[in-house]
Design a protein around this motif. Structure first.
Motif, PDB file in Angstrom:
ATOM      1  N   LEU A   1      17.310  -0.689   3.986  1.00  0.00           N
ATOM      2  CA  LEU A   1      16.289  -0.563   2.938  1.00  0.00           C
ATOM      3  C   LEU A   1      16.078  -1.872   2.192  1.00  0.00           C
ATOM      4  N   VAL A   2      17.036  -2.811   2.307  1.00  0.00           N
ATOM      5  CA  VAL A   2      16.839  -4.097   1.635  1.00  0.00           C
ATOM      6  C   VAL A   2      15.643  -4.846   2.213  1.00  0.00           C
ATOM      7  N   ALA A   3      15.198  -4.461   3.416  1.00  0.00           N
ATOM      8  CA  ALA A   3      14.032  -5.105   4.012  1.00  0.00           C
ATOM      9  C   ALA A   3      12.728  -4.642   3.371  1.00  0.00           C
ATOM     10  N   VAL A   4      12.778  -3.523   2.633  1.00  0.00           N
ATOM     11  CA  VAL A   4      11.579  -3.036   1.946  1.00  0.00           C
ATOM     12  C   VAL A   4      11.576  -3.657   0.552  1.00  0.00           C
ATOM     13  N   THR A   5      11.154  -4.883   0.480  1.00  0.00           N
ATOM     14  CA  THR A   5      11.134  -5.631  -0.776  1.00  0.00           C
ATOM     15  C   THR A   5       9.941  -5.203  -1.622  1.00  0.00           C
ATOM     16  N   PRO A   6       9.941  -5.525  -2.918  1.00  0.00           N
ATOM     17  CA  PRO A   6       8.749  -5.256  -3.730  1.00  0.00           C
ATOM     18  C   PRO A   6       7.482  -5.855  -3.125  1.00  0.00           C
ATOM     19  N   ALA A   7       7.594  -7.036  -2.543  1.00  0.00           N
ATOM     20  CA  ALA A   7       6.419  -7.646  -1.914  1.00  0.00           C
ATOM     21  C   ALA A   7       5.936  -6.811  -0.729  1.00  0.00           C
ATOM     22  N   GLU A   8       6.894  -6.230   0.026  1.00  0.00           N
ATOM     23  CA  GLU A   8       6.507  -5.389   1.152  1.00  0.00           C
ATOM     24  C   GLU A   8       5.819  -4.112   0.671  1.00  0.00           C
ATOM     25  N   VAL A   9       6.283  -3.576  -0.447  1.00  0.00           N
ATOM     26  CA  VAL A   9       5.656  -2.371  -1.001  1.00  0.00           C
ATOM     27  C   VAL A   9       4.224  -2.679  -1.443  1.00  0.00           C
ATOM     28  N   VAL A  10       4.039  -3.794  -2.131  1.00  0.00           N
ATOM     29  CA  VAL A  10       2.688  -4.188  -2.559  1.00  0.00           C
ATOM     30  C   VAL A  10       1.786  -4.365  -1.344  1.00  0.00           C
ATOM     31  N   ALA A  11       2.308  -5.009  -0.295  1.00  0.00           N
ATOM     32  CA  ALA A  11       1.512  -5.201   0.916  1.00  0.00           C
ATOM     33  C   ALA A  11       1.170  -3.868   1.561  1.00  0.00           C
ATOM     34  N   ALA A  12       2.107  -2.906   1.511  1.00  0.00           N
ATOM     35  CA  ALA A  12       1.863  -1.599   2.121  1.00  0.00           C
ATOM     36  C   ALA A  12       0.740  -0.844   1.425  1.00  0.00           C
ATOM     37  N   THR A  13       0.563  -1.067   0.132  1.00  0.00           N
ATOM     38  CA  THR A  13      -0.515  -0.377  -0.582  1.00  0.00           C
ATOM     39  C   THR A  13      -1.889  -0.802  -0.066  1.00  0.00           C
ATOM     40  N   ARG A  14      -1.961  -1.958   0.574  1.00  0.00           N
ATOM     41  CA  ARG A  14      -3.243  -2.413   1.120  1.00  0.00           C
ATOM     42  C   ARG A  14      -3.646  -1.623   2.371  1.00  0.00           C
ATOM     43  N   GLU A  15      -2.725  -0.790   2.872  1.00  0.00           N
ATOM     44  CA  GLU A  15      -3.057   0.082   3.997  1.00  0.00           C
ATOM     45  C   GLU A  15      -3.959   1.236   3.575  1.00  0.00           C
ATOM     46  N   VAL A  16      -4.034   1.490   2.273  1.00  0.00           N
ATOM     47  CA  VAL A  16      -4.824   2.627   1.778  1.00  0.00           C
ATOM     48  C   VAL A  16      -6.298   2.257   1.765  1.00  0.00           C
ATOM     49  N   ARG A  17      -7.098   2.986   2.513  1.00  0.00           N
ATOM     50  CA  ARG A  17      -8.538   2.719   2.600  1.00  0.00           C
ATOM     51  C   ARG A  17      -9.383   3.941   2.253  1.00  0.00           C
ATOM     52  N   THR A  18      -8.972   5.113   2.716  1.00  0.00           N
ATOM     53  CA  THR A  18      -9.766   6.323   2.452  1.00  0.00           C
ATOM     54  C   THR A  18      -9.151   7.204   1.380  1.00  0.00           C
ATOM     55  N   GLY A  19      -7.857   6.999   1.084  1.00  0.00           N
ATOM     56  CA  GLY A  19      -7.173   7.840   0.110  1.00  0.00           C
ATOM     57  C   GLY A  19      -6.720   9.173   0.668  1.00  0.00           C
ATOM     58  N   GLN A  20      -6.902   9.407   1.968  1.00  0.00           N
ATOM     59  CA  GLN A  20      -6.482  10.672   2.565  1.00  0.00           C
ATOM     60  C   GLN A  20      -4.960  10.731   2.633  1.00  0.00           C
ATOM     61  N   THR A  21      -4.387  11.871   2.273  1.00  0.00           N
ATOM     62  CA  THR A  21      -2.940  12.060   2.333  1.00  0.00           C
ATOM     63  C   THR A  21      -2.607  13.102   3.403  1.00  0.00           C
TER      64      THR A  21
END
Length: 313
Positions: free
Chosen positions: A39-59
């Protein structure tokens, strides 16, 4: 569906060969030897980058409904009890209440394996003594390691899609070549800190053909496929089966992928998820990566937790 060449015959590993692989993966994932594991590989920067995957908002949920009835793969199902019966004729305030209990590490319900779940040669991940696990629970590496949730870029690799079949048959192995082939066929790249989900079609087969004893026969990853995860510095592994194939491909070790992933590499595992809701959405949108949110229950000293991962596209 993409076409795929005939799958190679199953490769068995001798115990000595497996232990060589285990030592190699342990060395390659030395960066994940601490309390949080990979889990140390999931840095805050990686989390911020992952939010850019959201395009339609579908869950979309990646979990199956908890099952209350026994079956071939679920002989001791979760127990659901209603605590009293509300009176529809009564006036004023009343509450409907219930309770449930479950065996977390079964072969039907979606769950997360903590880093204390696997004991190998008397130790847990990171060379922590197995004595830290007692009747009172796990004093180290429990599911509390993930108490703040696991949020990152999820990637779904669909192996039946790659092979041009609806599901993999029990006993079939997913190889590193399969994972690389699925990447190419789906035009997606697994990277450092990603939450990797591998579909074998277990849930679809179960829904259409009925439950079977998955403890004895199921599709999963071949142990050597974990080299792909080490190369990519994956943080979490999840599957719609147990992640391990049954029967095992390693002599004398029933759950080699669990040993390699959890014990050697420090990966939290998610078993018995379901991707039958997610895969069509990914297909329709032409993308196989997404923001993923995993929130295990806060169960102090527990070896795992029921879980409902959510993909946000």
């Amino acid at each position: 569906m993409a076409n795929h060449t005939e799958h190679a015959g199953r490769r068995r590993l001798e115990t000595a060969e497996f232990n060589t692989l285990r030592r190699d993966l342990l060395a390659r994932n030395a960066w994940a030897a601490g309390n949080r594991g990979a889990l140390v590989a999931v840095t805050p920067a990686e989390v911020v980058a992952a939010t850019r995957e959201v395009r339609t908002g579908q869950t979309v949920t990646l979990a199956a409904p908890v099952e209350w009835s026994p079956g071939p793969d679920n002989p001791e199902p979760a127990r659901h009890v209603m605590l009293g019966q509300p009176d529809p004729a009564a006036s004023g305030l009343a509450f409907a209440r219930d309770s449930f209990a479950m065996i977390v590490h079964g072969d039907a319900d979606s769950h997360l394996d903590a880093l204390c779940h696997v004991v190998y040669d008397g130790t847990l991940h990171g060379d922590v003594s197995a004595s830290t696990v007692s009747q009172g629970g796990a004093a180290a590496l429990s599911v509390e390691v993930a108490r703040n949730g696991i949020v990152g870029r999820g990637v779904l690799l669909d192996i039946p899609r790659l092979r041009g079949v609806r599901w993999l048959e029990p006993g079939d192995d997913v190889t590193a070549d399969d994972l690389e082939g699925a990447e190419a066929a789906q035009d997606v790249q697994v990277g450092a800190g990603d939450l990797l989900f591998v579909r074998v079609g277990h849930r679809l087969r179960r829904a259409e053909l009925g439950a079977w004893n998955a403890a004895e026969a199921r599709a999963g990853l071949h142990p050597t496929a974990l080299e792909f995860l080490a190369d990519r510095r994956v943080a979490v592994l999840g599957g719609d089966g147990n992640n391990d194939t049954a029967p095992s491909s390693v002599d004398g070790i029933d759950f080699p992928v669990h040993v390699l992933a959890i014990h050697a590499m420090g990966l939290h595992l998610l078993d018995y998820l379901q991707f039958e809701d997610l895969a069509p959405v990914c297909e329709a949108q032409g993308r196989w990566s997404f923001l993923c949110v995993i929130a295990p229950l806060r169960l102090p000293h527990a070896t795992g937790s029921p879980v409902n991962p959510i993909a946000v596209l």
